[in-house]
Design a protein around this motif. Structure first.
Motif, PDB file in Angstrom:
ATOM      1  N   ALA A  87      42.158  42.694  99.970  1.00 33.95           N
ATOM      2  CA  ALA A  87      41.181  43.374  99.119  1.00 33.95           C
ATOM      3  C   ALA A  87      40.949  44.812  99.581  1.00 33.95           C
ATOM      4  CB  ALA A  87      39.862  42.604  99.154  1.00 33.95           C
ATOM      5  N   SER A  88      40.403  45.616  98.687  1.00 36.51           N
ATOM      6  CA  SER A  88      39.971  46.959  99.062  1.00 36.51           C
ATOM      7  C   SER A  88      38.939  46.842 100.171  1.00 36.51           C
ATOM      8  CB  SER A  88      39.320  47.661  97.865  1.00 36.51           C
ATOM      9  OG  SER A  88      40.257  47.902  96.864  1.00 36.51           O
ATOM     10  N   GLY A  89      38.926  47.830 101.053  1.00 37.45           N
ATOM     11  CA  GLY A  89      37.926  47.812 102.107  1.00 37.45           C
ATOM     12  C   GLY A  89      38.375  48.556 103.343  1.00 37.45           C
ATOM     13  N   ILE A  90      37.563  48.427 104.380  1.00 31.65           N
ATOM     14  CA  ILE A  90      37.841  49.055 105.661  1.00 31.65           C
ATOM     15  C   ILE A  90      38.609  48.080 106.536  1.00 31.65           C
ATOM     16  CG2 ILE A  90      36.795  50.001 107.768  1.00 31.65           C
ATOM     17  CD1 ILE A  90      34.439  50.914 105.985  1.00 31.65           C
ATOM     18  N   TYR A  91      39.670  48.582 107.154  1.00 30.04           N
ATOM     19  CA  TYR A  91      40.495  47.790 108.063  1.00 30.04           C
ATOM     20  C   TYR A  91      40.661  48.567 109.366  1.00 30.04           C
ATOM     21  CZ  TYR A  91      41.392  44.810 104.131  1.00 30.04           C
ATOM     22  OH  TYR A  91      41.227  43.947 103.071  1.00 30.04           O
ATOM     23  N   PHE A  92      40.941  47.848 110.418  1.00 30.09           N
ATOM     24  CA  PHE A  92      41.178  48.454 111.725  1.00 30.09           C
ATOM     25  C   PHE A  92      42.528  47.982 112.228  1.00 30.09           C
ATOM     26  CE2 PHE A  92      36.657  48.164 111.155  1.00 30.09           C
ATOM     27  CZ  PHE A  92      36.199  49.393 111.572  1.00 30.09           C
ATOM     28  N   TYR A  93      43.248  48.856 112.890  1.00 32.17           N
ATOM     29  CA  TYR A  93      44.468  48.413 113.545  1.00 32.17           C
ATOM     30  C   TYR A  93      44.342  48.652 115.031  1.00 32.17           C
ATOM     31  CZ  TYR A  93      46.124  53.306 113.321  1.00 32.17           C
ATOM     32  OH  TYR A  93      46.262  54.664 113.428  1.00 32.17           O
ATOM     33  N   GLN A  94      44.789  47.658 115.799  1.00 30.64           N
ATOM     34  CA  GLN A  94      44.825  47.788 117.244  1.00 30.64           C
ATOM     35  C   GLN A  94      46.289  47.878 117.643  1.00 30.64           C
ATOM     36  OE1 GLN A  94      43.150  44.660 119.629  1.00 30.64           O
ATOM     37  NE2 GLN A  94      42.978  46.024 121.378  1.00 30.64           N
ATOM     38  N   PHE A  95      46.638  49.017 118.199  1.00 31.77           N
ATOM     39  CA  PHE A  95      47.996  49.310 118.635  1.00 31.77           C
ATOM     40  C   PHE A  95      48.080  49.022 120.128  1.00 31.77           C
ATOM     41  CE2 PHE A  95      50.905  52.345 120.597  1.00 31.77           C
ATOM     42  CZ  PHE A  95      52.050  52.185 119.829  1.00 31.77           C
ATOM     43  N   GLN A  96      49.113  48.309 120.538  1.00 32.81           N
ATOM     44  CA  GLN A  96      49.321  47.985 121.952  1.00 32.81           C
ATOM     45  C   GLN A  96      50.744  48.375 122.332  1.00 32.81           C
ATOM     46  OE1 GLN A  96      46.884  46.219 123.913  1.00 32.81           O
ATOM     47  NE2 GLN A  96      48.163  46.787 125.636  1.00 32.81           N
ATOM     48  N   ALA A  97      50.867  49.163 123.400  1.00 35.32           N
ATOM     49  CA  ALA A  97      52.187  49.555 123.922  1.00 35.32           C
ATOM     50  C   ALA A  97      52.079  49.549 125.436  1.00 35.32           C
ATOM     51  CB  ALA A  97      52.594  50.924 123.414  1.00 35.32           C
ATOM     52  N   GLY A  98      52.637  48.523 126.071  1.00 38.85           N
ATOM     53  CA  GLY A  98      52.490  48.393 127.514  1.00 38.85           C
ATOM     54  C   GLY A  98      51.024  48.268 127.861  1.00 38.85           C
ATOM     55  N   SER A  99      50.524  49.107 128.762  1.00 36.74           N
ATOM     56  CA  SER A  99      49.107  49.057 129.145  1.00 36.74           C
ATOM     57  C   SER A  99      48.228  49.914 128.223  1.00 36.74           C
ATOM     58  CB  SER A  99      48.935  49.520 130.594  1.00 36.74           C
ATOM     59  OG  SER A  99      49.367  50.859 130.728  1.00 36.74           O
ATOM     60  N   PHE A 100      48.840  50.671 127.289  1.00 37.15           N
ATOM     61  CA  PHE A 100      48.080  51.511 126.363  1.00 37.15           C
ATOM     62  C   PHE A 100      47.602  50.685 125.171  1.00 37.15           C
ATOM     63  CE2 PHE A 100      47.776  54.062 122.534  1.00 37.15           C
ATOM     64  CZ  PHE A 100      46.893  55.053 122.940  1.00 37.15           C
ATOM     65  N   SER A 101      46.339  50.865 124.799  1.00 36.28           N
ATOM     66  CA  SER A 101      45.782  50.199 123.623  1.00 36.28           C
ATOM     67  C   SER A 101      44.830  51.155 122.926  1.00 36.28           C
ATOM     68  CB  SER A 101      45.035  48.934 124.051  1.00 36.28           C
ATOM     69  OG  SER A 101      44.498  48.291 122.922  1.00 36.28           O
ATOM     70  N   ARG A 102      44.870  51.154 121.594  1.00 37.04           N
ATOM     71  CA  ARG A 102      43.964  52.004 120.829  1.00 37.04           C
ATOM     72  C   ARG A 102      43.685  51.347 119.495  1.00 37.04           C
ATOM     73  NH1 ARG A 102      43.688  58.339 119.994  1.00 37.04           N
ATOM     74  NH2 ARG A 102      41.582  58.348 119.192  1.00 37.04           N
ATOM     75  N   THR A 103      42.430  51.471 119.041  1.00 40.47           N
ATOM     76  CA  THR A 103      42.016  50.935 117.746  1.00 40.47           C
ATOM     77  C   THR A 103      41.596  52.093 116.856  1.00 40.47           C
ATOM     78  OG1 THR A 103      41.280  48.889 118.806  1.00 40.47           O
ATOM     79  CG2 THR A 103      40.433  49.341 116.588  1.00 40.47           C
ATOM     80  N   ARG A 104      42.046  52.050 115.608  1.00 40.80           N
ATOM     81  CA  ARG A 104      41.694  53.081 114.617  1.00 40.80           C
ATOM     82  C   ARG A 104      41.344  52.430 113.294  1.00 40.80           C
ATOM     83  NH1 ARG A 104      42.894  58.502 115.272  1.00 40.80           N
ATOM     84  NH2 ARG A 104      43.949  59.031 117.202  1.00 40.80           N
ATOM     85  N   LYS A 105      40.622  53.199 112.460  1.00 41.76           N
ATOM     86  CA  LYS A 105      40.168  52.715 111.164  1.00 41.76           C
ATOM     87  C   LYS A 105      41.063  53.240 110.050  1.00 41.76           C
ATOM     88  CE  LYS A 105      36.400  54.559 109.360  1.00 41.76           C
ATOM     89  NZ  LYS A 105      34.993  54.864 109.040  1.00 41.76           N
ATOM     90  N   MET A 106      41.230  52.419 109.007  1.00 40.34           N
ATOM     91  CA  MET A 106      41.934  52.853 107.800  1.00 40.34           C
ATOM     92  C   MET A 106      41.246  52.208 106.594  1.00 40.34           C
ATOM     93  SD  MET A 106      45.526  50.901 108.377  1.00 40.34           S
ATOM     94  CE  MET A 106      45.531  49.230 109.000  1.00 40.34           C
ATOM     95  N   ILE A 107      41.392  52.823 105.437  1.00 41.34           N
ATOM     96  CA  ILE A 107      40.692  52.369 104.235  1.00 41.34           C
ATOM     97  C   ILE A 107      41.699  52.099 103.112  1.00 41.34           C
ATOM     98  CG2 ILE A 107      38.981  52.965 102.478  1.00 41.34           C
ATOM     99  CD1 ILE A 107      37.723  54.844 104.634  1.00 41.34           C
ATOM    100  N   LEU A 108      41.614  50.897 102.561  1.00 41.80           N
ATOM    101  CA  LEU A 108      42.453  50.506 101.424  1.00 41.80           C
ATOM    102  C   LEU A 108      41.593  50.628 100.156  1.00 41.80           C
ATOM    103  CD1 LEU A 108      44.926  49.270 100.042  1.00 41.80           C
ATOM    104  CD2 LEU A 108      44.083  47.027 100.715  1.00 41.80           C
ATOM    105  N   LEU A 109      42.021  51.496  99.238  1.00 44.43           N
ATOM    106  CA  LEU A 109      41.331  51.680  97.953  1.00 44.43           C
ATOM    107  C   LEU A 109      42.268  51.268  96.827  1.00 44.43           C
ATOM    108  CD1 LEU A 109      39.661  55.205  98.329  1.00 44.43           C
ATOM    109  CD2 LEU A 109      38.558  52.978  98.471  1.00 44.43           C
ATOM    110  N   LYS A 110      41.808  50.350  96.001  1.00 43.78           N
ATOM    111  CA  LYS A 110      42.632  49.920  94.864  1.00 43.78           C
ATOM    112  C   LYS A 110      42.044  50.444  93.570  1.00 43.78           C
ATOM    113  CE  LYS A 110      44.556  45.868  96.978  1.00 43.78           C
ATOM    114  NZ  LYS A 110      44.875  44.491  96.877  1.00 43.78           N
TER     115      LYS A 110
END
Length: 110
Positions: A87-110
Motif C-alpha cells: 500500500a501507499s505509505g511510509i517505508y524504511f529500509y535497513q541496509f547492512q554491509a559487514g559491520s555497517f548498518s543504516r536505516t532510511r525512510k522512503m515514501i510510496l505514493l500511488k
C-alpha cells in the motif's frame, strides 16, 4: 529487489554508506544507492511504518566500490515478500554491509 555484480568505479570509497532512495517519493519502483569501502556481505530489510518486515533480501557478497546508478543500486519494486504490491505509505529500509548498518525512510505514493 536486485543488485548488479559490478561496482561503477574501480576506485574504492573511504567508508561504506547508503544514500536516499531515488526517486523518493516513488511509484511503484525505487533504487537504493550505496558504496562499500571493503568487500562485504550485503542485505536489506524493508519495513512498514509499524515496524513490520515487508521484504528481506540477502544481496550477497559484493566487492568494494560504488553502487549508485539504476544499473547497480539495489532495486525495490514496491512488493512484499509474497510478490504482492504494498500500500501507499511510509517505508524504511535497513541496509547492512559487514559491520555497517543504516536505516532510511522512503515514501510510496500511488
Amino acid at each position: 529487489v536486485n543488485a548488479s555484480a559490478a561496482p561503477v568505479l574501480s576506485k574504492k570509497p573511504k567508508r561504506s554508506g547508503t544514500y536516499p532512495s531515488f526517486p523518493n517519493p516513488f511509484n511503484p519502483e525505487t533504487w537504493i544507492p550505496y558504496e562499500l569501502a571493503e568487500d562485504s556481505d550485503v542485505s536489506i530489510e524493508i519495513y512498514d511504518a509499524t515496524g513490520r518486515i515487508i521484504r528481506s533480501v540477502r544481496i550477497g557478497q559484493k566487492p568494494a566500490g560504488y553502487y549508485n546508478t539504476k544499473d547497480n543500486a539495489i532495486y525495490w519494486d514496491g512488493r512484499n515478500q509474497n510478490g504482492e504490491p504494498v500500500a501507499s505509505g511510509i517505508y524504511f529500509y535497513q541496509f547492512q554491509a559487514g559491520s555497517f548498518s543504516r536505516t532510511r525512510k522512503m515514501i510510496l505514493l500511488k
